[in-house]
Write a protein that holds these residues in place. Structure first.
Motif, mmCIF file in Angstrom:
data_model
loop_
_atom_site.group_PDB
_atom_site.id
_atom_site.type_symbol
_atom_site.label_atom_id
_atom_site.label_comp_id
_atom_site.label_asym_id
_atom_site.label_seq_id
_atom_site.Cartn_x
_atom_site.Cartn_y
_atom_site.Cartn_z
ATOM 1 N N LYS A 115 2.035 0.375 11.514
ATOM 2 C CA LYS A 115 1.325 1.509 12.096
ATOM 3 C C LYS A 115 1.316 2.653 11.093
ATOM 4 O O LYS A 115 2.301 2.866 10.381
ATOM 5 N N PRO A 116 0.207 3.396 11.019
ATOM 6 C CA PRO A 116 0.156 4.513 10.067
ATOM 7 C C PRO A 116 1.225 5.563 10.367
ATOM 8 O O PRO A 116 1.510 5.852 11.524
ATOM 9 N N ILE A 117 1.815 6.097 9.322
ATOM 10 C CA ILE A 117 2.882 7.090 9.456
ATOM 11 C C ILE A 117 2.351 8.395 10.041
ATOM 12 O O ILE A 117 2.984 8.995 10.898
ATOM 13 N N ASP A 118 1.192 8.815 9.573
ATOM 14 C CA ASP A 118 0.640 10.113 9.981
ATOM 15 C C ASP A 118 -0.691 9.909 10.692
ATOM 16 O O ASP A 118 -1.513 9.110 10.246
ATOM 17 N N LYS A 119 -0.899 10.617 11.762
ATOM 18 C CA LYS A 119 -2.160 10.529 12.510
ATOM 19 C C LYS A 119 -3.278 11.305 11.829
ATOM 20 O O LYS A 119 -4.448 11.044 12.054
ATOM 21 N N ASP A 177 0.888 -1.147 0.000
ATOM 22 C CA ASP A 177 0.000 0.000 0.000
ATOM 23 C C ASP A 177 0.936 1.209 0.000
ATOM 24 O O ASP A 177 2.108 1.090 0.358
ATOM 25 N N ILE A 178 0.450 2.385 -0.369
ATOM 26 C CA ILE A 178 1.310 3.574 -0.400
ATOM 27 C C ILE A 178 1.047 4.495 0.785
ATOM 28 O O ILE A 178 1.897 4.704 1.640
ATOM 29 N N ASP A 179 -0.161 5.061 0.806
ATOM 30 C CA ASP A 179 -0.484 6.111 1.773
ATOM 31 C C ASP A 179 -0.514 5.601 3.203
ATOM 32 O O ASP A 179 -1.228 4.654 3.523
ATOM 33 N N ASN A 180 0.289 6.236 4.034
ATOM 34 C CA ASN A 180 0.458 5.927 5.449
ATOM 35 C C ASN A 180 1.161 4.599 5.702
ATOM 36 O O ASN A 180 1.283 4.165 6.834
#
Length: 173
Positions: free
Chosen positions: A137-141, A33-36
């Motif tokens: 874990k997602p990179i950005d909250k 996946d790309i985003d986050n």
């Protein structure tokens, strides 16, 4: 009850995965996946992502970006990293994109790993196909509202995941 959404492994970051060990175990295809997962939502490929894909290409992996996003966003990211192809508007968690990715990489469920940040799209789709999945874990909250709502449900699933695999999670720390 929630086992269909459990990842095979849960890591803090894509950038902490031991890809060399995966290659030694016979993994030849990586679906991302790309985003986050690789960069913040909507961000272009940064130096860390570019370096990772260069390293993975040098190791010998086939790599596919699998995104529900539109082509301009996915193509922009893919053009910036080395050795990857892409599938946009993948319809995750539908099996179709995952199967198409393996077909294009000439891999199968035994030689492919999926890496993503969401349980109900990324991990569930990989599990439906029998692909080994790594949740990060997602990179950005900061996320879009529909993803924020899904994250509340993910917390419930991850609570039970942690309970079930408590011993394994302690060993990894």
């Amino acid at each position: 009850m929630f086992q269909n959404f459990y990842p095979d492994i849960w890591m803090d970051s894509t950038y902490e995965i031991d890809f060399e060990a995966l290659y030694q175990k016979g993994i030849r295809g990586l679906i991302f996946d790309i985003d986050n997962t690789l960069v913040e939502h909507g961000a272009p490929a940064d130096q860390r992502a570019i370096a990772l894909f260069h390293r993975l290409h040098e190791i010998g992996f086939s790599m596919m970006l699998l995104s529900n996003n539109k082509e301009p966003r996915v193509k922009m990211f893919c053009d910036a990293v080395e050795g990857a192809s892409y599938i946009y508007k993948a319809g995750k968690p539908s099996k179709k994109g995952y199967q198409q990715a393996m077909e294009r990489m000439h891999t199968d469920v035994g030689t492919t790993v999926f890496i993503g940040d969401q349980l109900f799209t990324d991990v569930w789709g990989a599990r439906r196909c029998g692909i080994y999945s790594i949740l990060v874990k997602p990179i950005d909250k900061k996320e879009e509202i529909q993803i924020i709502l899904k994250r509340y449900l993910e917390r419930i699933v991850l609570h039970f995941y942690k309970k079930k695999f408590k011993k394994d999670l302690k060993k990894k720390k």
